[in-house]
Design a protein around this motif. Structure first.
Motif, short mmCIF file in Angstrom:
data_model
loop_
_atom_site.label_atom_id
_atom_site.label_comp_id
_atom_site.label_asym_id
_atom_site.label_seq_id
_atom_site.Cartn_x
_atom_site.Cartn_y
_atom_site.Cartn_z
N UNK A 183 0.94 -1.13 -0.05
CA UNK A 183 -0.03 -0.05 0.03
C UNK A 183 0.81 1.29 0.16
N UNK A 184 1.92 1.20 0.88
CA UNK A 184 2.76 2.51 0.61
C UNK A 184 3.65 2.41 -0.49
N UNK A 185 3.83 1.48 -1.21
CA UNK A 185 4.74 1.36 -2.35
C UNK A 185 5.99 0.65 -2.21
N UNK A 186 6.71 0.45 -2.91
CA UNK A 186 8.20 -0.38 -2.87
C UNK A 186 9.13 0.50 -3.59
N UNK B 199 11.23 11.31 -7.85
CA UNK B 199 12.14 11.86 -7.02
C UNK B 199 12.02 10.94 -5.43
N UNK B 200 11.02 10.36 -5.02
CA UNK B 200 10.87 9.72 -3.73
C UNK B 200 11.26 8.22 -3.98
N UNK B 201 11.55 7.74 -5.01
CA UNK B 201 12.13 6.40 -5.32
C UNK B 201 11.22 5.57 -4.72
N UNK B 202 9.88 5.52 -4.89
CA UNK B 202 8.95 4.41 -4.75
C UNK B 202 7.98 4.13 -5.94
N UNK B 203 7.23 3.21 -5.96
CA UNK B 203 6.34 2.73 -6.83
C UNK B 203 5.29 1.57 -6.54
N UNK C 205 9.14 14.05 -11.29
CA UNK C 205 7.78 14.01 -11.00
C UNK C 205 7.15 12.62 -10.31
N UNK C 206 6.00 12.53 -10.05
CA UNK C 206 5.37 11.41 -9.60
C UNK C 206 4.07 11.46 -10.66
#
Length: 330
Positions: free
Chosen positions: A48-51, A167-171, A306-307
Motif C-alpha cells: 500500500x505504501x509502495x515499494x 524523486x521519492x524512489x517509490x512505486x 515528477x510522480x
C-alpha cells in the motif's frame, strides 16, 4: 476473473531500443495460452505504501522481480516493451531455461534480429504472481552494460495502475487506482493502448500538437524529422548538435541530432528547457507513421522530477507538478 494475458510479436522501444535513448517495434496481438494466469497476494502495508524504485544513472526506473521463486532481480519498467525480457546476464545464471526460436523477429530501432523465447513457471512483481508466462531472451547488445537483469514489459504491467514516484524512489502496481494515489497529480490526459499495449497519447511540442508513445524504457525523448519540421526545425537550423547514434537491441545504429525545445506539455503538465533527439528511426514506420507524419517517443527524461500514474484500466495518465528540491541546510 484474471485479466486477459497477451503475447505480442517481439517489440519494445525503451531499454531494448538503446542505452543512449532507445526503442523498438510492433506487430499483431495473439492471446497467451490459458495457463498464463495472474494471482495477487493480499495487500500488505508494504504494497500500500509502495515499494522501492531504483533509478539508474541513465534515468531508467528499476524494480524487483522474482522468477520461479528465486531471489529478486532488477528489471527496468518499460511501458513500450511488449514482452517481459531476460537479459543475457540473468539467462547465463539460469542454465535450466529451455529456449526456442521465436516465430517473430525482433524489430529494433534500426533493424531486425532473430531472437529466442522461453517459458518460466512464474514471475512475481509487486505482490502479483504471473504463472507460466513466455519471456523473451535478449541477445547480447548495447544495453548489457547497464547491469540489469531484465525488462518488465506490457505483458505484465498493462492490466494495472502503475505509480512511479521518481524523486521519492517509490512505486506500486495495483489492479486499479487506489485511494490517495492521485492526490497532488494535477495533470490528467487520456491515452489509448496500441496493438502492443503501449500507451499512445497527444502532447504538445512548443505548442504544436503531436502524437506520442509513452516509453519509460527510453532514456531520452526522440522525435522524427516530421515532428521537428512541425515546430520549425530543419537539419540546417541553428542550435542543432550532432548526437550519439541511437543503438537498438539489434546492434544497428541510427545517426541523430540533439535540439533544445522551449516546452513539452502533457495536458497541464509542462516541461521546459529540455533537449530531444531527432532521428527517423525505423521503429516509427513499424508503428504506422509515415515520414510525413510527426511522431514522438516520450521518454522517462520528461518525468524525472515528477510522480505519475499510468492508469492502464482507466486509460489515463496522471502527472504531478515537478518536485521542489529541499532547501540546503546552512
Amino acid at each position: 476473473m484474471a485479466p486477459a494475458r497477451y503475447r505480442h510479436s517481439l517489440m519494445a522501444f525503451g531499454l531494448l531500443g538503446a542505452l543512449i535513448i532507445a526503442e523498438q517495434a510492433r506487430a499483431t496481438v495473439a492471446e497467451q495460452p490459458a495457463s498464463a494466469t495472474i494471482s495477487s497476494a493480499p495487500a500488505t502495508a508494504v504494497s500500500l505504501a509502495g515499494q522501492p524504485l531504483e533509478i539508474l544513472p541513465s534515468g531508467h526506473p528499476v524494480v524487483q522481480v522474482g522468477i520461479d521463486g528465486g531471489a529478486p532481480k532488477r528489471f527496468v519498467i518499460d511501458t513500450a516493451a511488449s514482452i517481459t525480457t531476460i537479459m543475457p546476464k540473468l539467462r547465463a545464471a539460469m542454465p535450466g531455461l529451455v529456449a526456442k526460436p521465436s516465430d517473430n523477429p525482433l524489430d529494433g530501432a534500426a533493424g531486425r534480429s532473430n531472437v529466442k523465447t522461453t517459458f518460466v513457471e512464474q514471475v512475481e512483481v509487486a505482490g502479483h504472481v504471473f504463472r507460466k508466462p513466455e519471456l523473451m531472451l535478449l541477445p547480447p547488445g548495447p544495453t548489457d552494460h547497464l547491469g540489469i537483469d531484465g525488462i518488465l514489459g506490457a505483458d505484465i504491467i498493462a492490466d494495472f495502475a502503475v505509480e512511479m514516484d521518481m524523486p521519492g524512489h517509490r512505486w506500486r502496481m495495483t489492479p486499479q487506482v487506489e485511494a490517495g494515489m492521485l492526490d497532488g497529480l494535477t495533470a490528467s490526459v487520456p491515452f489509448v493502448l496500441d496493438d502492443m499495449r503501449a500507451p499512445r497519447l497527444t502532447i504538445h511540442l512548443n505548442g504544436v500538437e503531436v502524437p506520442a508513445i509513452l516509453d519509460t524504457g527510453a532514456r531520452g525523448t526522440i522525435i522524427n524529422w516530421a515532428a521537428a519540421k512541425a515546430i520549425g526545425l530543419s537539419p540546417a537550423s541553428p542550435g542543432l548538435a550532432k548526437a550519439s547514434d541511437i543503438k537498438g537491441a539489434t546492434n544497428h545504429a541510427v545517426a541523430s541530432v540533439e535540439a533544445p525545445i522551449d516546452a513539452l506539455t502533457i495536458g497541464e503538465a509542462k516541461v521546459e528547457g529540455r533537449k530531444v533527439r531527432i532521428a527517423d528511426l525505423s521503429v516509427f514506420k513499424v508503428l504506422g507513421f509515415t515520414l510525413e507524419q510527426p511522431a514522438v517517443i516520450l521518454g522517462i527524461d520528461m518525468f524525472a522530477d515528477r510522480r505519475f500514474v499510468i492508469d492502464h484500466p482507466g486509460l489515463r495518465l496522471h502527472i504531478s507538478p515537478p518536485s521542489v528540491p529541499a532547501p540546503k541546510q546552512p
